[in-house]
Design an enzyme around this catalytic site. Sequence first.
Site, PDB file in Angstrom:
ATOM      1  N   GLN A  17      18.389  74.476  30.556  1.00  0.00           N
ATOM      2  CA  GLN A  17      18.060  74.682  31.785  1.00  0.00           C
ATOM      3  C   GLN A  17      17.837  76.169  32.052  1.00  0.00           C
ATOM      4  OE1 GLN A  17      20.087  72.424  34.831  1.00  0.00           O
ATOM      5  NE2 GLN A  17      20.856  70.833  33.483  1.00  0.00           N
ATOM      6  N   LYS A  33      22.827  81.845  36.071  1.00  0.00           N
ATOM      7  CA  LYS A  33      22.346  80.509  36.548  1.00  0.00           C
ATOM      8  C   LYS A  33      22.029  80.523  37.965  1.00  0.00           C
ATOM      9  CE  LYS A  33      24.614  77.725  32.867  1.00  0.00           C
ATOM     10  NZ  LYS A  33      25.337  76.469  32.629  1.00  0.00           N
ATOM     11  N   ASP A  52      22.237  71.944  36.626  1.00  0.00           N
ATOM     12  CA  ASP A  52      23.541  72.463  36.487  1.00  0.00           C
ATOM     13  C   ASP A  52      23.984  73.175  37.941  1.00  0.00           C
ATOM     14  OD1 ASP A  52      23.973  72.194  33.948  1.00  0.00           O
ATOM     15  OD2 ASP A  52      23.803  74.276  33.307  1.00  0.00           O
ATOM     16  N   ILE A 134      27.527  85.074  34.809  1.00  0.00           N
ATOM     17  CA  ILE A 134      28.489  84.652  33.809  1.00  0.00           C
ATOM     18  C   ILE A 134      28.567  85.907  32.497  1.00  0.00           C
ATOM     19  CG2 ILE A 134      29.591  82.845  31.964  1.00  0.00           C
ATOM     20  CD1 ILE A 134      27.288  81.223  33.803  1.00  0.00           C
ATOM     21  N   ASP A 195      29.636  66.268  30.574  1.00  0.00           N
ATOM     22  CA  ASP A 195      28.482  66.889  29.616  1.00  0.00           C
ATOM     23  C   ASP A 195      29.026  67.833  28.461  1.00  0.00           C
ATOM     24  OD1 ASP A 195      25.620  67.008  29.091  1.00  0.00           O
ATOM     25  OD2 ASP A 195      25.697  69.033  30.000  1.00  0.00           O
ATOM     26  N   GLU A 200      32.540  75.226  21.434  1.00  0.00           N
ATOM     27  CA  GLU A 200      32.286  76.450  20.756  1.00  0.00           C
ATOM     28  C   GLU A 200      33.861  77.074  20.379  1.00  0.00           C
ATOM     29  OE1 GLU A 200      28.401  76.104  22.756  1.00  0.00           O
ATOM     30  OE2 GLU A 200      30.394  76.322  23.537  1.00  0.00           O
ATOM     31  N   ASP A 210      29.645  76.617  29.452  1.00  0.00           N
ATOM     32  CA  ASP A 210      28.687  75.866  29.985  1.00  0.00           C
ATOM     33  C   ASP A 210      29.289  74.681  30.729  1.00  0.00           C
ATOM     34  OD1 ASP A 210      26.291  74.761  30.482  1.00  0.00           O
ATOM     35  OD2 ASP A 210      26.232  73.969  28.473  1.00  0.00           O
TER      36      ASP A 210
END
Length: 305
Positions: A17, A33, A52, A134, A195, A200, A210
Site C-alpha cells: 500500500q 502512511k 491501512d 513510523i 493481516d 520479522e 505493519d
Amino acid sequence: MRSSQIALADNAPKGTQLKLLLLLQGKQKLYFKPKRYNVSDVIRGNIYAGYDRHNSEVFTYYLAMVLNYKWVAPSVIRRIHFNQDILAHAAAGLKRTMVKNDKGLVCIYGKCYYCKVNETVCPDNKGEIEGAAILYLDKQFKVNKSPWRRSYNNMKMEWENDFDFCKKVSMMLSTKRILNLIDISIIDFLIQNGDRHRYEVYKNKIILLDNGKGLGNPMLDEIDILAPLYQCCMISSSTWQTLELVSGGSLTETIKLLASFQGEKLTTDDHYRAVERRLLKVYATVKYCVAKHGSAKVFKNIDGI
C-alpha cells in the site's frame, strides 16, 4: 518525528500500500502512511478489507507500550504540508507518481503492489496530508511466514481445520517463539488485525511492524485471530500478569491519556469499548485453557510481552 524538518520525500521502496519514505534533516528516516479514512469510518467486509488505517499504527504503538511489549516501532500522528514538506523535497521517482485531480490539486498515487493512478491521496483544505509517521528501523530483519497466516481466498488453511495444529507448530518452533507469536496474536485480537501473514525477527524477538489493518469494525470480534492462544493453550506468565494489571478499563484509559499528551484522538469510543470487550474474551480464553489443562501447563515462565 512529529515536527522535524523534512529533507527528502520519496516512495517507500516496497510494500502493498501507498507509503512514503521521509528523510529528516537529522538523517533519521520515517515511513509515512497517509490517512485514508476518518476515525469514525467502519470498514465492512473480511477482516483484512480496505486500506491501512494510519491511526491503527499509532494506536498499536501505545497499546504495545501499555502491555510492556518493547519491540515495536515508535509511531505518531503527523500532518505534512504538501507543497512545503513534500513537493519541495520530492525525489524524481515520487514526482512521477503525482497527478492532478479534477479540482486541480496535485495528489499522490505512489508506488506499491496495489497502488493505482485513480486511488490517490490529496491534501486537505489546509494543504496538508495527515498520516502515521513510523520510525524506519534501519536493520536487516529475518522475515518468516506466520504458521497462522490466512489464504486471502476461499481456501482454508491447515490451522483453520486442525484444532491440534499447535502440535505441528511445536515441532518446528521453540516454545519461546510460540509464546512470542501468542503475545502478538493478543495484540492483533485487541485491535482486530487479521493481516499478520508474516513476521520479522531481530535478536530472536518478533518486531511488531505493519499494524495498519486494525480498528476496522468495532462491532466485529474475529475470534480466530486468537488461534495461537486457544490452540496452544499457553501464555507467558509475565504476559498474563500484565494483562491482569490492565483490567477494568485501565487499558484504554491509559491509551487515551498517552494520546492526549500529543493532543490526538486516536479512535472512537466504540473502538475503545471494543478493545475492553475483547480483553474480556482473552481472559475467558486463558481461563478455558486453565480449566482444560491446569495452570502448570498453561503459564510459562519465559519472557513474553
